[in-house]
Design an enzyme around this catalytic site. Structure first.
Site, PDB file in Angstrom:
ATOM      1  N   ARG A  21       0.632  -1.173   0.030  1.00 33.80           N
ATOM      2  CA  ARG A  21      -0.145   0.009  -0.055  1.00 33.80           C
ATOM      3  C   ARG A  21       0.881   1.415  -0.161  1.00 33.80           C
ATOM      4  O   ARG A  21       1.882   1.355   0.705  1.00 33.80           O
ATOM      5  CB  ARG A  21      -0.820   0.351   1.103  1.00 33.80           C
ATOM      6  CG  ARG A  21      -1.783  -1.149   1.616  1.00 33.80           C
ATOM      7  CD  ARG A  21      -2.895  -0.985   2.459  1.00 33.80           C
ATOM      8  NE  ARG A  21      -3.143  -2.136   3.273  1.00 33.80           N
ATOM      9  CZ  ARG A  21      -4.308  -2.842   2.481  1.00 33.80           C
ATOM     10  NH1 ARG A  21      -4.967  -2.556   1.699  1.00 33.80           N
ATOM     11  NH2 ARG A  21      -4.658  -3.898   3.316  1.00 33.80           N
TER      12      ARG A  21
ATOM     13  N   ARG B  25      -6.052  -5.852  -0.261  1.00 29.87           N
ATOM     14  CA  ARG B  25      -7.570  -5.758  -0.197  1.00 29.87           C
ATOM     15  C   ARG B  25      -8.045  -4.350   0.323  1.00 29.87           C
ATOM     16  O   ARG B  25      -7.610  -3.512   0.642  1.00 29.87           O
ATOM     17  CB  ARG B  25      -8.332  -6.647   1.131  1.00 29.87           C
ATOM     18  CG  ARG B  25      -9.749  -6.537   1.067  1.00 29.87           C
ATOM     19  CD  ARG B  25     -10.413  -7.326   2.222  1.00 29.87           C
ATOM     20  NE  ARG B  25     -10.071  -8.488   2.321  1.00 29.87           N
ATOM     21  CZ  ARG B  25     -10.616  -9.785   1.935  1.00 29.87           C
ATOM     22  NH1 ARG B  25     -11.680  -9.524   0.778  1.00 29.87           N
ATOM     23  NH2 ARG B  25      -9.972 -11.018   2.028  1.00 29.87           N
TER      24      ARG B  25
ATOM     25  N   HIS C  46       3.323  -9.720   1.119  1.00 22.66           N
ATOM     26  CA  HIS C  46       3.232  -8.617   2.174  1.00 22.66           C
ATOM     27  C   HIS C  46       4.415  -8.189   2.728  1.00 22.66           C
ATOM     28  O   HIS C  46       4.384  -7.298   3.726  1.00 22.66           O
ATOM     29  CB  HIS C  46       2.224  -9.243   3.246  1.00 22.66           C
ATOM     30  CG  HIS C  46       1.686  -8.570   4.375  1.00 22.66           C
ATOM     31  ND1 HIS C  46       2.256  -8.557   5.599  1.00 22.66           N
ATOM     32  CD2 HIS C  46       0.762  -7.413   4.203  1.00 22.66           C
ATOM     33  CE1 HIS C  46       1.519  -7.616   6.221  1.00 22.66           C
ATOM     34  NE2 HIS C  46       0.667  -6.841   5.423  1.00 22.66           N
TER      35      HIS C  46
ATOM     36  N   TYR D  10       0.686   5.036  12.048  1.00 21.37           N
ATOM     37  CA  TYR D  10       0.902   3.765  12.387  1.00 21.37           C
ATOM     38  C   TYR D  10       2.427   3.331  13.031  1.00 21.37           C
ATOM     39  O   TYR D  10       3.152   4.213  12.551  1.00 21.37           O
ATOM     40  CB  TYR D  10       1.046   2.714  10.952  1.00 21.37           C
ATOM     41  CG  TYR D  10      -0.352   2.585  10.442  1.00 21.37           C
ATOM     42  CD1 TYR D  10      -1.376   3.577  10.472  1.00 21.37           C
ATOM     43  CD2 TYR D  10      -0.442   1.585   9.615  1.00 21.37           C
ATOM     44  CE1 TYR D  10      -2.665   3.541  10.124  1.00 21.37           C
ATOM     45  CE2 TYR D  10      -1.902   1.369   9.033  1.00 21.37           C
ATOM     46  CZ  TYR D  10      -2.805   2.162   9.236  1.00 21.37           C
ATOM     47  OH  TYR D  10      -4.021   1.941   8.527  1.00 21.37           O
TER      48      TYR D  10
ATOM     49  N   ARG E 255      -2.870  -5.880  19.273  1.00 22.26           N
ATOM     50  CA  ARG E 255      -3.756  -4.946  19.318  1.00 22.26           C
ATOM     51  C   ARG E 255      -5.071  -5.326  18.868  1.00 22.26           C
ATOM     52  O   ARG E 255      -5.869  -4.785  19.469  1.00 22.26           O
ATOM     53  CB  ARG E 255      -3.254  -3.966  17.984  1.00 22.26           C
ATOM     54  CG  ARG E 255      -4.174  -2.744  17.912  1.00 22.26           C
ATOM     55  CD  ARG E 255      -3.953  -1.933  16.429  1.00 22.26           C
ATOM     56  NE  ARG E 255      -4.580  -2.561  15.637  1.00 22.26           N
ATOM     57  CZ  ARG E 255      -4.234  -2.970  14.227  1.00 22.26           C
ATOM     58  NH1 ARG E 255      -2.789  -2.837  14.153  1.00 22.26           N
ATOM     59  NH2 ARG E 255      -4.924  -3.442  13.425  1.00 22.26           N
TER      60      ARG E 255
END
Length: 681
Positions: A370, A400, A430, A463, A559
């Site tokens: 991303r 996604r 990933h 993040y 988390r």
């Protein structure tokens, strides 16, 4: 003991509901700034949208197919669906209770939503002009005479449902609320200290008669449909790029999963919509307020209310990079870290930007999962290609809800001459890896960046992620092998430093956990600290239970979903699980193993989930420099000491806030402090 019994495994779907409840707690927490609370509430609504589109939809498919097999937590699909829908309804009720409280608090700060009947004459004139000039041209009513002629309505878009009569005949109509316009309309006021708003759907309701002059309007209400987004992809398609474009079209036609309506919606409209969408009563959500609370994100960003938000974050310069202009010289000297968002993401961008123009650089290779819309990294890769560098980028098309962005990115990179890889069968890439190859002293020197998070300069501001830079040759060899693997030869490889899913990552984690058991048996300390987004994998959970029984002390910072039960007598009394939900989204994956005093510390792109260990290309990499290890361990210890934003999992799987009468310690706030950050270095 059979640790695979369902009593030892917490349902991941129900665990996720608990996680979103923890996010909602931040919206309810009056110690948070008001507009930040509004933002948290918007996030809970957005989170729930995705959960319904994927997880609930997948479960409904199983029920419709008649699947009766129990899951790992002992639920049959029908049982779990019923339980899940009940919990979601409870969560939605809590969301709207929180929304009502927020409205009251916003009014005290001079931010209010005005009802149509309370408009001043000046405001009415303003809205009439706004409707005529800006809204009316975008509206197209669709008239429906019967259920089977119901149109295909867009996913997650707002619609008006209208019930009409004419000459004793009843019919229905729908109007899409235009998403090209802001949902909130600001009204003129006489008091400069106050700001008044109205939702665009309320404006459209007021002027509906313009479309139905020949009819009697019996009822008007807002509704929203959520569709299935769990659509299968043909992994064997000849052209995966075309398949992904077709996949996005199919996803728009996914079956309805949820209907959201206003609390006092006309009963006939309600029943008509349920019948047309083929939904059950449990799939209908009647809300005590505006449908779709994600509009609160826009409210949270209103200008002029800085006092109602967190103080702006200015990331500290990445102190490992202070004092040099040449980033290659810095990385070559020693391994370096950058801890985002506490430290700037700039060194990552700088590495690609310098590589793009450095005459010694011959090649750049990078994975992309991303990225931001106007990514400086992508711009640097394009410049590098234009400067004659060999640029190879693996773009994960199946990320996604980023598929459309990544399809466009593939086309753009190809256009400028980058070699673009994508579409590995049955796996997603990933891993977060970047390699720059540079000619130095007549040989190739490789500069590596590996990270726990995406190459996204925008999410790096909110993040938490850690990236490591290295020029060590053995890392260079491994990452070269990784990029060769991404060309499509998915075969096992001998790695020098890293572990890679789906090949040897699971085995490495199991080996590391079992080594701590071995240390205890040798009379030494056994200790594990693991930080991740989710803990779902039953195999890893089994190993953790065994380690706990053997006396290994285990702290887990998870988390979101956690399928392990902590603190249970004779099972997991040596395991503590905490979840941090705060200003920043805890995203870094960190794995610490005491190893009899010879600490092993790893960073990874992977959580402990089956998809990460079995169906994705993921990378686990060691942090070897002692000072860098200490720095990360200090960060973990601060997180484990949190008494403000931490919630501790109880033996029954519920969570309670960690409280202390002695001190108030908020880990994220501590890590923001420049003097504390400096101390860790």
């Amino acid at each position: 003991m059979n640790y695979k019994e369902s009593k030892y495994y917490n349902s991941k779907q129900l665990s996720w509901i608990k996680f979103n409840g923890r996010v909602l707690e931040e919206a309810q927490d009056e110690s948070n700034p008001l507009l930040e609370r509004a933002k948290f509430l918007a996030i809970t609504a957005s989170n729930l949208d995705e959960f319904v589109m994927v997880r609930v939809a997948r479960l409904k498919k199983k029920v419709n197919l008649g699947v009766t097999k129990q899951d790992k937590a002992g639920y049959k699909p029908q049982q779990l669906l019923a339980e899940l829908l009940a919990r979601i309804h409870e969560l939605v009720a809590e969301q709207y209770s929180c929304f009502a409280d927020l409205l009251t608090s916003l009014e005290r700060e001079g931010i209010s939503f005005t009802r149509i009947e309370d408009l001043t004459e000046k405001q009415r004139l303003f809205l009439e002009q706004y409707f005529t000039e800006s809204i009316y041209p975008l509206l197209t009513p669709l008239t429906i005479t019967q259920v089977d002629s119901f149109p295909l309505l867009s996913n997650k878009k707002l619609y008006l449902a209208v019930r009409l009569t004419k000459d004793q005949e009843e019919l229905f109509s729908v109007i899409k609320i235009p998403d090209a316009l802001s949902r909130i309309v600001e009204l003129p006021t006489v008091d400069d200290e106050k700001r008044e708003f109205i939702l665009i759907e309320e404006v459209i309701k007021e002027y509906l008669e313009i479309f139905y002059s020949d009819y009697q309007i019996e009822a008007v209400d807002i509704f929203r449909i959520t569709r299935n987004a769990d659509i299968e992809i043909d992994e064997e398609a000849e052209d995966i790029l075309l398949e992904m474009e077709d996949y996005l079209k199919r996803r728009k036609r996914g079956f309805p999963v949820r209907l959201e309506v206003e609390e006092k919606m006309d009963d006939q409209l309600k029943q008509f919509l349920l019948a047309a969408l083929e939904l059950d009563q449990a799939d209908r959500y009647e809300v005590a307020g505006p449908v779709d609370l994600t509009f609160l994100l826009e409210i949270s960003q209103l200008e002029g209310y800085e006092q109602l938000r967190f103080e702006p974050l200015v990331p500290q310069p990445a102190q490992d990079f202070n004092g040099y202009d040449d980033i290659f010289a810095q990385i070559k000297e020693r391994d370096r870290l950058a801890n985002h968002p506490y430290e700037s993401f700039e060194p990552v961008i700088e590495l690609v930007q310098q590589a793009a123009v450095d005459p010694k650089v011959v090649a750049i290779k990078q994975t992309i999962y991303r990225v931001s819309e106007d990514s400086p990294i992508i711009e640097a890769l394009i410049k590098a290609a234009e400067n004659g560098k060999q640029v190879t980028v693996f773009v994960e098309l199946k990320a996604r809800f980023d598929e459309e962005n990544n399809i466009a990115l593939v086309k753009r990179l190809k256009k400028v001459g980058c070699q673009v890889l994508y579409g590995l069968v049955d796996v997603k890439v990933h891993a977060k890896a970047l390699m720059v190859s540079r000619v130095e002293n007549d040989r190739i020197k490789r500069y590596i960046h590996l990270s726990t998070g995406n190459y996204n300069d925008q999410t790096a501001k909110v993040y938490t992620d850690i990236g490591m830079f290295t020029a060590k040759d053995d890392f260079g060899v491994d990452i070269s092998k990784l990029f060769n693997l991404l060309r499509g030869s998915l075969t096992a490889i001998d790695w020098e430093k890293i572990a890679v899913a789906p090949f040897n990552l699971r085995e490495n984690f199991i080996k590391l956990i079992r080594n701590e058991i071995k240390q205890v048996k040798l009379g030494k300390e056994g200790r594990i600290i693991a930080k991740m987004n989710a803990l779902v994998d039953q195999g890893i959970i089994t190993e953790l239970y065994r380690a706990s029984k053997a006396g290994v002390k285990i702290d887990l910072i998870v988390r979101g979903m956690c399928c392990l039960y902590s603190g249970r007598n004779k099972l997991s009394e040596n395991i503590r699980v905490i979840s941090i939900v705060g200003r920043f989204l805890e995203h870094s994956r960190v794995f610490y193993f005491h190893n009899g005093g010879a600490t092993k510390l790893f960073l990874a792109s992977a959580d402990w989930r089956p998809r990460n260990l079995n169906r994705r290309i993921e990378v686990l990499f060691p942090v070897e420099e002692e000072d860098l290890k200490e720095r990360i361990i200090n960060t973990l210890e601060i997180i484990l000491s949190d008494t403000v934003k931490a919630r501790k999992q109880q033996p029954d799987g519920t969570y309670q806030r960690v409280e202390s009468e002695e001190r108030q310690l908020e880990a994220q706030q501590i890590l923001l402090l420049p003097e504390i950050t400096s101390f860790f270095y």
